[in-house]
Design a protein around this motif. Structure first.
Motif, PDB file in Angstrom:
ATOM      1  N   UNK A  25       0.753  -1.123  -0.045  1.00 11.91           N
ATOM      2  CA  UNK A  25      -0.065   0.064   0.053  1.00 11.91           C
ATOM      3  C   UNK A  25       0.970   1.150   0.082  1.00 11.91           C
ATOM      4  N   UNK A  26       0.346   2.249  -0.810  1.00 11.89           N
ATOM      5  CA  UNK A  26       1.671   3.293  -1.310  1.00 11.89           C
ATOM      6  C   UNK A  26       0.722   4.502  -0.884  1.00 11.89           C
ATOM      7  N   UNK A  27       0.871   5.272  -0.189  1.00  6.19           N
ATOM      8  CA  UNK A  27       0.119   6.556  -0.138  1.00  6.19           C
ATOM      9  C   UNK A  27       1.007   7.620  -0.666  1.00  6.19           C
ATOM     10  N   UNK A  28       0.626   8.132  -1.719  1.00  5.18           N
ATOM     11  CA  UNK A  28       1.785   9.141  -2.589  1.00  5.18           C
ATOM     12  C   UNK A  28       1.347  10.459  -1.919  1.00  5.18           C
ATOM     13  N   UNK A 268       8.450   3.046   6.172  1.00  2.00           N
ATOM     14  CA  UNK A 268       7.930   1.852   5.948  1.00  2.00           C
ATOM     15  C   UNK A 268       7.604   1.113   7.199  1.00  2.00           C
ATOM     16  N   UNK A 269       6.119   0.664   7.192  1.00  2.00           N
ATOM     17  CA  UNK A 269       5.463   0.120   8.376  1.00  2.00           C
ATOM     18  C   UNK A 269       4.791  -1.287   7.929  1.00  2.00           C
ATOM     19  N   UNK A 270       4.495  -1.997   8.821  1.00  2.00           N
ATOM     20  CA  UNK A 270       3.868  -3.385   8.621  1.00  2.00           C
ATOM     21  C   UNK A 270       2.398  -3.109   7.896  1.00  2.00           C
ATOM     22  N   UNK A 271       1.714  -2.310   8.256  1.00  2.00           N
ATOM     23  CA  UNK A 271       0.346  -2.063   7.490  1.00  2.00           C
ATOM     24  C   UNK A 271      -0.006  -0.711   7.619  1.00  2.00           C
TER      25      UNK A 271
END
Length: 336
Positions: A25-28, A268-271
């Motif tokens: 999941x990538x929050x831009x 970067x995190x697990x979720x």
């Protein structure tokens, strides 16, 4: 379908079969033009100069490819607030499958055409209610319902495979439950797919955004799934909603190992529910090293805080995937 797309799909399936990491999941951006009651991202945005750049995403795409072929969920905030979003989609789509999630406000005919020309695999437009009054009130912005459906039609018409590449995404809670069959009929009438996700109420900085429905919705949703082939979620997800809502039980989460989250600044995190538990930043640490840290992260083991669609995808396709998961992935959920 292009040869390049077929190669990406085959590489993605092989990544799953080999039990490699396959979803990010990538929050831009966290910036957004709406103020949805269930979200606090819009209140925690940063200036564009602090967000990851196009060069950052090009490098990230290459680094992800060393781990596997990914399904990349491009999210926000509202991703289309970034004028360079088509270029971001292009660099990520060279090696991976990209899915964009948008509220639809900024979609134009030209932008819809450009996004698919840049390699976008699929797009989801967020609509939670079958009427403008409730949908607009939830978004705290008049006109969002009309704009969302206009975006659905523009994206469907621009997509090489039409409605196969477009879906409505609904946050499924007790508040949206009664209107969901009508909303499902609307997406069918527009010739697109439909997905749902249970909302997390326990993640980092999550705000109260509704009430979880009772466990009986599992039976309701499965009946709708069997009657509507455009209802594009994993059958196993709907089956497991009941035990989770009844007893808080779901299979062990695979976040960190096979799925993970990268926010708008590169943390970067697990979720997405554990943004406060970053293991480092892609700007100064190789992604392979960050993923090794995630795999050893203790926060996910035994976690039963949510049963969102992203968690369900990790569980359904994780560990090599089940035959039913591949059936759904290659059937009703396929983009071509």
């Amino acid at each position: 379908m292009s040869l390049a797309q077929l190669r990406r799909e085959a590489a993605f399936a092989l990544t799953i079969a080999r039990r490699r990491p396959f979803n990010v999941l990538l929050q831009v951006t966290n910036r957004c033009n709406m103020k949805c009651a269930f979200c606090d991202f819009w209140a925690n945005g940063v200036h564009p100069r602090h967000e990851l750049t196009l060069d950052d995403y090009a490098r990230l795409s290459d680094e992800l490819a060393t781990l596997g072929t990914f399904l990349i969920s491009i999210e926000g905030g509202e991703p289309l607030l970034r004028p360079d979003l088509p270029e971001i989609v292009e660099v990520l789509s060279k090696r991976h499958l990209t899915v964009l999630y948008t509220n639809g406000w900024y979609v134009t005919p030209a932008l819809a055409e450009r996004l698919f020309a840049c390699g976008l695999t699929q797009v989801g437009v967020s609509i939670d209610y079958p009427d403008a009054a409730r949908h607009d009130a939830e978004r705290k912005l008049a006109g969002t319902f009309e704009r969302a459906w206009r975006a659905v039609d523009l994206l469907r018409d621009a997509a090489p495979h039409g409605g196969r590449q477009v879906h409505v995404l609904t946050v499924y809670m007790e508040e949206t439950r009664a209107g969901f069959p009508e909303l499902l009929a609307q997406s069918r009438a527009h010739g697109v797919g439909h997905g749902i996700t249970l909302l997390s109420r326990n993640g980092f900085r999550r705000v109260p955004g509704g009430t979880w429905p009772g466990a009986e919705v599992s039976t309701e949703l499965l009946a709708l799934w069997r009657a509507n082939d455009h209802f594009r979620v994993f059958e196993e997800y709907l089956e497991r909603l009941g035990p989770f809502l009844d007893r808080g039980e779901a299979p062990d989460c695979r976040a960190g190992a096979q799925t993970f989250n990268i926010d708008h600044q590169g943390n970067v995190s697990p979720c997405i529910e554990k943004l406060d538990q970053s293991v480092g930043n892609v700007r100064d640490t190789p992604l392979r090293e960050l993923h090794a840290r995630l795999a050893a992260h203790p926060a996910v083991s035994g976690c039963q805080a949510c049963y969102t669609l992203c968690r369900a995808m990790g569980q359904t396709l994780g560990g090599g995937g089940s035959l039913r998961a591949f059936r759904d992935l290659g059937g009703r959920m396929r983009s071509a």
